[in-house]
Design a protein around this motif. Sequence first.
Motif, PDB file in Angstrom:
ATOM      1  N   LYS A  42     -31.103 -20.734  22.376  1.00  0.00           N
ATOM      2  CA  LYS A  42     -31.661 -20.483  21.043  1.00  0.00           C
ATOM      3  C   LYS A  42     -32.740 -21.513  20.739  1.00  0.00           C
ATOM      4  CE  LYS A  42     -29.487 -21.362  17.085  1.00  0.00           C
ATOM      5  NZ  LYS A  42     -28.566 -21.274  15.936  1.00  0.00           N
ATOM      6  N   VAL A  43     -33.913 -21.029  20.360  1.00  0.00           N
ATOM      7  CA  VAL A  43     -35.040 -21.900  20.021  1.00  0.00           C
ATOM      8  C   VAL A  43     -35.432 -21.631  18.569  1.00  0.00           C
ATOM      9  CG1 VAL A  43     -37.404 -22.567  20.562  1.00  0.00           C
ATOM     10  CG2 VAL A  43     -35.872 -21.801  22.398  1.00  0.00           C
ATOM     11  N   VAL A  44     -35.497 -22.683  17.770  1.00  0.00           N
ATOM     12  CA  VAL A  44     -35.878 -22.540  16.361  1.00  0.00           C
ATOM     13  C   VAL A  44     -37.223 -23.215  16.136  1.00  0.00           C
ATOM     14  CG1 VAL A  44     -35.255 -23.024  13.967  1.00  0.00           C
ATOM     15  CG2 VAL A  44     -33.460 -22.501  15.642  1.00  0.00           C
ATOM     16  N   ILE A  45     -38.161 -22.462  15.589  1.00  0.00           N
ATOM     17  CA  ILE A  45     -39.491 -22.982  15.267  1.00  0.00           C
ATOM     18  C   ILE A  45     -39.645 -22.975  13.750  1.00  0.00           C
ATOM     19  CG2 ILE A  45     -41.977 -22.641  15.520  1.00  0.00           C
ATOM     20  CD1 ILE A  45     -41.352 -21.045  18.076  1.00  0.00           C
ATOM     21  N   ASN A  46     -39.994 -24.107  13.194  1.00  0.00           N
ATOM     22  CA  ASN A  46     -40.208 -24.201  11.752  1.00  0.00           C
ATOM     23  C   ASN A  46     -41.702 -24.099  11.469  1.00  0.00           C
ATOM     24  OD1 ASN A  46     -40.368 -24.884   9.016  1.00  0.00           O
ATOM     25  ND2 ASN A  46     -38.668 -26.339   9.166  1.00  0.00           N
ATOM     26  N   ALA A  47     -42.087 -23.067  10.739  1.00  0.00           N
ATOM     27  CA  ALA A  47     -43.509 -22.838  10.458  1.00  0.00           C
ATOM     28  C   ALA A  47     -44.121 -23.940   9.604  1.00  0.00           C
ATOM     29  CB  ALA A  47     -43.693 -21.488   9.766  1.00  0.00           C
ATOM     30  N   LEU A  48     -43.279 -24.785   9.022  1.00  0.00           N
ATOM     31  CA  LEU A  48     -43.789 -25.893   8.212  1.00  0.00           C
ATOM     32  C   LEU A  48     -44.179 -27.094   9.067  1.00  0.00           C
ATOM     33  CD1 LEU A  48     -41.182 -25.820   5.286  1.00  0.00           C
ATOM     34  CD2 LEU A  48     -43.441 -24.752   5.354  1.00  0.00           C
ATOM     35  N   ASP A  49     -43.795 -27.071  10.351  1.00  0.00           N
ATOM     36  CA  ASP A  49     -44.030 -28.222  11.234  1.00  0.00           C
ATOM     37  C   ASP A  49     -45.143 -27.927  12.240  1.00  0.00           C
ATOM     38  OD1 ASP A  49     -41.906 -29.434   9.950  1.00  0.00           O
ATOM     39  OD2 ASP A  49     -40.450 -28.834  11.473  1.00  0.00           O
ATOM     40  N   ASP A  50     -46.384 -28.154  11.853  1.00  0.00           N
ATOM     41  CA  ASP A  50     -47.526 -27.986  12.771  1.00  0.00           C
ATOM     42  C   ASP A  50     -47.448 -26.673  13.542  1.00  0.00           C
ATOM     43  OD1 ASP A  50     -48.581 -30.472  12.054  1.00  0.00           O
ATOM     44  OD2 ASP A  50     -47.283 -31.500  13.488  1.00  0.00           O
ATOM     45  N   PHE A  51     -47.216 -25.607  12.828  1.00  0.00           N
ATOM     46  CA  PHE A  51     -47.067 -24.296  13.467  1.00  0.00           C
ATOM     47  C   PHE A  51     -48.410 -23.762  13.950  1.00  0.00           C
ATOM     48  CE2 PHE A  51     -47.431 -19.666  12.881  1.00  0.00           C
ATOM     49  CZ  PHE A  51     -46.527 -19.253  13.853  1.00  0.00           C
ATOM     50  N   SER A  52     -48.381 -23.141  15.128  1.00  0.00           N
ATOM     51  CA  SER A  52     -49.560 -22.423  15.607  1.00  0.00           C
ATOM     52  C   SER A  52     -49.102 -21.120  16.241  1.00  0.00           C
ATOM     53  CB  SER A  52     -50.348 -23.256  16.621  1.00  0.00           C
ATOM     54  OG  SER A  52     -49.728 -23.246  17.883  1.00  0.00           O
ATOM     55  N   VAL A  53     -49.900 -20.085  16.072  1.00  0.00           N
ATOM     56  CA  VAL A  53     -49.575 -18.775  16.639  1.00  0.00           C
ATOM     57  C   VAL A  53     -49.508 -18.857  18.164  1.00  0.00           C
ATOM     58  CG1 VAL A  53     -50.455 -16.425  16.981  1.00  0.00           C
ATOM     59  CG2 VAL A  53     -50.479 -17.452  14.696  1.00  0.00           C
ATOM     60  N   ASP A  54     -50.418 -19.624  18.758  1.00  0.00           N
ATOM     61  CA  ASP A  54     -50.431 -19.759  20.224  1.00  0.00           C
ATOM     62  C   ASP A  54     -49.119 -20.336  20.743  1.00  0.00           C
ATOM     63  OD1 ASP A  54     -52.971 -18.718  20.569  1.00  0.00           O
ATOM     64  OD2 ASP A  54     -53.956 -20.658  20.334  1.00  0.00           O
ATOM     65  N   ASN A  82     -54.656 -17.394   9.701  1.00  0.00           N
ATOM     66  CA  ASN A  82     -56.025 -16.940   9.443  1.00  0.00           C
ATOM     67  C   ASN A  82     -56.294 -15.632  10.190  1.00  0.00           C
ATOM     68  OD1 ASN A  82     -56.778 -17.546  12.170  1.00  0.00           O
ATOM     69  ND2 ASN A  82     -57.057 -19.698  11.585  1.00  0.00           N
ATOM     70  N   LYS A  83     -57.464 -15.065   9.976  1.00  0.00           N
ATOM     71  CA  LYS A  83     -57.762 -13.726  10.487  1.00  0.00           C
ATOM     72  C   LYS A  83     -57.633 -13.628  12.005  1.00  0.00           C
ATOM     73  CE  LYS A  83     -61.273 -10.091  10.414  1.00  0.00           C
ATOM     74  NZ  LYS A  83     -62.642  -9.709   9.967  1.00  0.00           N
ATOM     75  N   SER A  84     -58.221 -14.580  12.726  1.00  0.00           N
ATOM     76  CA  SER A  84     -58.186 -14.504  14.191  1.00  0.00           C
ATOM     77  C   SER A  84     -56.768 -14.688  14.725  1.00  0.00           C
ATOM     78  CB  SER A  84     -59.122 -15.552  14.806  1.00  0.00           C
ATOM     79  OG  SER A  84     -58.715 -16.853  14.454  1.00  0.00           O
ATOM     80  N   ASP A  85     -56.021 -15.628  14.128  1.00  0.00           N
ATOM     81  CA  ASP A  85     -54.635 -15.840  14.561  1.00  0.00           C
ATOM     82  C   ASP A  85     -53.758 -14.637  14.212  1.00  0.00           C
ATOM     83  OD1 ASP A  85     -55.005 -18.249  15.763  1.00  0.00           O
ATOM     84  OD2 ASP A  85     -54.320 -19.471  14.084  1.00  0.00           O
TER      85      ASP A  85
END
Length: 327
Positions: A42-54, A82-85
């Motif tokens: 299980k991997v948890v990514i927090n979008a509040l912590d330097d999140f990037s789509v890549d 943003n639009k490109s992401d």
Amino acid sequence: MKKQQEKQTKGIYLLLGENEIDKSEFLNKLIHDFSYNRNVEKVVINALDDFSVDNFIATVRYSSLFVPYRIVILENFDKMPNKSDKEKLVSFLREFRNDNTLVIILSSLTPSRFDRLISDTIQEVGVVKTFWKVFEFNLHNYVSEVLSKNGIEPSKELVELIIARNGQNMSGIAEDIKYLRSYFQANEYVYADKALELLSQKSGESGIFDLIGAIVKGDKYKAILVLNQLFEKGEEPFGFGNILFSQVRKIVKLRKFIDSNLSEEEICKKVGISSFEFKNLRRIVQNMDSRRIKTLLRFVVEFEKAMRSADDTIKLATIEKFIINSL
């Protein structure tokens, strides 16, 4: 049966809404069903912590030779890219097919506030589910039901304390109930008096009793000391403010019955308090006269005014000034 269970938990889920209690329950079931009889990472990514789509896409695409199944959870996805992401994310979601990976995206936004293109794309390939906020008129019933589901006796006093601490903050309500449940053994039924005492201690309610007691006795130094301790503990002013107002109301009601011939149980029913509260409030009420009641009521008013400030330092200074000048 197992194949059907796996099919239900394949793909991508978008869980929207502010009702963190039901959302958390649904999330846990998803994880449980997908993980059943499997070796899962299980991997948890927090979008509040330097999140990037890549990075998110790379994490989802990653495969391990040692752990065949993966759950990737993206939480707090409330700020849209943003639009490109966004185009990159939508393209990836449309093409994503991996029966060994479960992707769960969590957002507190409602469907109308969440990006329509992203949600529509997920709807095409997975599941979008909204957990609507519980409105105030049935919040008491809702908290009572959740307590019961977790094996905790849902007394009126316990429900009101949880709501007083959190208002309609569903995350806070969920956290309080989880705290109560985790404190006791897994299969132990939790009676309301035990839960109430435990949560009262957690919420700093014992500190509230000390603060009220100091004001009633006119002990300004102790009142300031207790007040500072409450702030230093990081107690949410809204939460202990609600508890303060609630306890003062109960004190005023309790004064009417304290010298009566009624039993403790009868008084508790009339005032709407637990035996734990009765013991603490009786000690305070016995030291009160009309002048102290007025001081206490004025303190509550000043406290409410102070809470309007956005600066905790100003809040504290305002309340301290009232204590110094009034006691």
